[in-house]
Design a protein around this motif. Structure first.
Motif, PDB file in Angstrom:
ATOM      1  N   SER A  40      58.437 -12.840  47.310  1.00 46.81           N
ATOM      2  CA  SER A  40      57.263 -12.215  46.991  1.00 46.81           C
ATOM      3  C   SER A  40      56.739 -12.880  45.827  1.00 46.81           C
ATOM      4  CB  SER A  40      57.596 -10.673  46.363  1.00 46.81           C
ATOM      5  OG  SER A  40      56.463 -10.125  45.664  1.00 46.81           O
ATOM      6  N   LEU A  41      55.217 -13.315  45.988  1.00 45.02           N
ATOM      7  CA  LEU A  41      54.588 -13.973  44.881  1.00 45.02           C
ATOM      8  C   LEU A  41      54.785 -13.396  43.354  1.00 45.02           C
ATOM      9  CD1 LEU A  41      53.039 -16.444  44.071  1.00 45.02           C
ATOM     10  CD2 LEU A  41      50.825 -15.137  44.561  1.00 45.02           C
ATOM     11  N   TRP A  42      54.642 -12.135  43.325  1.00 43.73           N
ATOM     12  CA  TRP A  42      54.604 -11.308  41.938  1.00 43.73           C
ATOM     13  C   TRP A  42      55.922 -10.917  41.687  1.00 43.73           C
ATOM     14  CZ3 TRP A  42      50.184 -12.809  39.920  1.00 43.73           C
ATOM     15  CH2 TRP A  42      49.255 -12.943  40.552  1.00 43.73           C
ATOM     16  N   ALA A  43      56.745 -10.348  42.381  1.00 44.35           N
ATOM     17  CA  ALA A  43      58.038  -9.550  42.091  1.00 44.35           C
ATOM     18  C   ALA A  43      59.207 -10.717  42.379  1.00 44.35           C
ATOM     19  CB  ALA A  43      58.189  -8.110  42.933  1.00 44.35           C
ATOM     20  N   GLY A  44      59.172 -11.631  43.038  1.00 44.40           N
ATOM     21  CA  GLY A  44      60.284 -12.471  43.250  1.00 44.40           C
ATOM     22  C   GLY A  44      60.939 -12.219  44.813  1.00 44.40           C
ATOM     23  N   VAL A  45      61.329 -10.909  45.042  1.00 45.55           N
ATOM     24  CA  VAL A  45      61.639 -10.713  46.462  1.00 45.55           C
ATOM     25  C   VAL A  45      60.837  -9.267  46.711  1.00 45.55           C
ATOM     26  CG1 VAL A  45      63.709 -11.799  46.564  1.00 45.55           C
ATOM     27  CG2 VAL A  45      63.696  -9.380  45.449  1.00 45.55           C
ATOM     28  N   LYS A  46      60.511  -8.825  47.693  1.00 51.83           N
ATOM     29  CA  LYS A  46      60.099  -7.849  48.303  1.00 51.83           C
ATOM     30  C   LYS A  46      61.110  -6.685  48.619  1.00 51.83           C
ATOM     31  CE  LYS A  46      56.370 -10.072  50.953  1.00 51.83           C
ATOM     32  NZ  LYS A  46      55.825 -10.207  52.052  1.00 51.83           N
ATOM     33  N   THR A  47      60.824  -5.210  47.802  1.00 52.91           N
ATOM     34  CA  THR A  47      61.727  -4.275  47.964  1.00 52.91           C
ATOM     35  C   THR A  47      61.085  -2.985  48.378  1.00 52.91           C
ATOM     36  OG1 THR A  47      61.277  -3.640  45.574  1.00 52.91           O
ATOM     37  CG2 THR A  47      63.136  -5.225  45.986  1.00 52.91           C
ATOM     38  N   THR A  48      59.582  -3.009  48.636  1.00 52.89           N
ATOM     39  CA  THR A  48      59.066  -1.781  48.998  1.00 52.89           C
ATOM     40  C   THR A  48      59.380  -1.346  50.356  1.00 52.89           C
ATOM     41  OG1 THR A  48      57.139  -2.478  47.672  1.00 52.89           O
ATOM     42  CG2 THR A  48      56.646  -0.876  49.291  1.00 52.89           C
TER      43      THR A  48
END
Length: 72
Positions: A40-48
């Motif tokens: 994820s560009l903003w969070a490092g990795v996607k978790t949603t």
């Protein structure tokens, strides 16, 4: 109900603890996240939208072995 766990290496009763996840001025208990990691560009990795469970970490006082569990 008190939970205890025995060391998988030497069968000694383990001590419960936790691993800290630190980031940008915050500290929390590390979590297990369902599925493969996606950048994820903003969070490092996607978790949603993924299952997230706090990780229990257990340490053997005799041999130092660590075991992690993500109970539901």
């Amino acid at each position: 109900m008190t939970v205890t766990r025995d060391c998988l290496a030497c069968r000694t009763t383990m001590q419960r603890g936790f691993v800290v996840d630190e980031g940008y001025g915050s500290r929390k208990v590390a979590q297990w996240i369902e599925g493969e990691p996606e950048t994820s560009l903003w969070a490092g990795v996607k978790t949603t939208g993924r299952m997230q469970i706090e990780i229990e970490t257990w340490r053997c006082p005799a041999c130092g072995f660590l075991a992690e569990y993500a109970p539901t």
